[in-house]
Design an enzyme around this catalytic site. Sequence first.
Site, short mmCIF file in Angstrom:
data_model
loop_
_atom_site.label_atom_id
_atom_site.label_comp_id
_atom_site.label_asym_id
_atom_site.label_seq_id
_atom_site.Cartn_x
_atom_site.Cartn_y
_atom_site.Cartn_z
CE1 TYR A 157 -11.67 -5.41 4.03
CE2 TYR A 157 -9.65 -5.61 4.21
CZ TYR A 157 -10.75 -6.26 4.01
OH TYR A 157 -10.02 -6.17 2.38
CE1 TYR A 192 -5.72 -6.56 3.99
CE2 TYR A 192 -6.87 -5.17 1.78
CZ TYR A 192 -6.45 -6.67 2.65
OH TYR A 192 -7.32 -8.12 2.05
NE ARG A 213 -5.34 -10.22 -1.20
CZ ARG A 213 -6.92 -10.41 -2.03
NH1 ARG A 213 -7.36 -10.00 -0.84
NH2 ARG A 213 -6.26 -10.53 -3.03
CG HIS A 216 -8.65 -6.38 -2.95
ND1 HIS A 216 -7.89 -6.40 -2.16
CD2 HIS A 216 -9.73 -6.86 -2.10
CE1 HIS A 216 -7.70 -7.02 -1.15
NE2 HIS A 216 -8.73 -7.36 -1.06
CG HIS A 218 -13.81 -7.95 0.01
ND1 HIS A 218 -13.06 -8.97 -0.25
CD2 HIS A 218 -12.55 -7.54 0.25
CE1 HIS A 218 -11.73 -9.51 0.34
NE2 HIS A 218 -11.33 -7.87 0.47
#
Lengths: 278, 278
Positions: A157, A192, A213, A216, A218
Amino acid sequence: MSYLSEANSAETVNGRIGEATDPRLRRVMTSLVDHLHEFIKDVELTEAEWEAAIGFLTRTGQICSDTRQEFILLSDALGVSMLVDAINHRTPEGATESTVFGPFHVEGAPKLPMGTCISADGKGEICLYQGRVLDLDGRPIENALVDVWSDNADGFYDVQQPDLQPKWNNRGVFRTGPDGTYAFRGIKPVSYPIPDDGPVGQMLAALGRHPWRPAHMHFRITAPGHERLITHIFVGGDSYLGSDAVFGVKAALIADFEAVQSPTEAWRTAFDFVLRPI
Amino acid sequence: MSYLSEANSAETVNGRIGEATDPRLRRVMTSLVDHLHEFIKDVELTEAEWEAAIGFLTRTGQICSDTRQEFILLSDALGVSMLVDAINHRTPEGATESTVFGPFHVEGAPKLPMGTCISADGKGEICLYQGRVLDLDGRPIENALVDVWSDNADGFYDVQQPDLQPKWNNRGVFRTGPDGTYAFRGIKPVSYPIPDDGPVGQMLAALGRHPWRPAHMHFRITAPGHERLITHIFVGGDSYLGSDAVFGVKAALIADFEAVQSPTEAWRTAFDFVLRPI
């Protein structure tokens, strides 16, 4: 008057709670002490294990900072965050299910026109995300704010790489019109690992669990008169869907990503969100 | 394959533990997750309460330092330390019971001749402590090391006031001779509050509990062939005996302190310790 013993320990501790104590706090703490003592008795915790637990909790607290919350990570990795989510968002038939918020949302992302691409670093494959925000009766919801965020194609991120990624990379907010539709472009996200260089990573390693994970996007969707929805859509086919390190996957949140021939994107995915009334 | 739900949450988390995981770690973590999830379901923990818990644990970790261990304090205040002690030291009939070690012991206190006074700051009323170290058959134990420590008359251990108290104030180690007797002078200890300016103090206040411990002298007794004994003797008549903030009191550890007319002490107390074999 009785002193604490193995037989009466939880009862003795809970018997000390003052009469004027807030009833909800009393209820929560009494149950916590009951279950904590039951756990210790169940496993007959050794003194060395108790010391290890004290050390683990201390390190978990000490690694927390403005940009890292290791206790949330611990809660996520033990399934606690998703359990709390499940209890607090028992979804009526037809409404979209919620999942973990995660630690990477940032308030105040740019409000963008429909169709804008939120990826600003030129990395990854672009995907068109489109669909509708609906109420339980299938009617479009106008003025829903669709706040979206994802990692970049390297699996980070923007807030994890403030010096490497453009500000607001892979973040944006879109407002639905009268037809309830939304559309934006972003990358097809990648899977990630959660930060695994601290106590939680050590715990996962000791338990033979990986930190990954599944990929995806969000979503946080707010609309007047409706309950806020915090969820993801997962990339169908991701190899970690069955073993998300934080247990966030739900079958209904897995979306098809279709490869397309288009000058503006390499993938398309369609997903409708159904909000429940307040 | 099943995703985490309210119904299967603990089972799903525990199902992820790898096959090669240490069996004891598997046993402890499985029980921990079971009980933790049961607690959350029992009280239907709200998201606000979950956030408060994350904040509490984080502050508890962050206040820890070289001279403060708030997670041990939390364990003490929730009766966990005494429960672990009880489970790990189920005392056979006749042996002296153990109690919490506490955070204030320091290794390496001076080895002193029998009868020496360990109080070096001139505060408080002096007491003669005397008795025997015995085995389960009542035979004296030679070469037992009797390591003792207490607060000063203001209610603080030397390590809490390194600039105000002489080094090793109210600490000493005594070695028993062939007759198993020990004797030393120290102050008649005073009751004191556990550190209550942090998260644990806030928790106690919210629960309507006071932070006080009844007055006590700490003992750690080691002897070849015998199990180490960590215990206190409590000052009989102390007003906090029935509400020790850390639940350390046991009836058999309460001693009579007798006022005497003597040039060397104002009080006397006699206490025999019985160790169990390894």
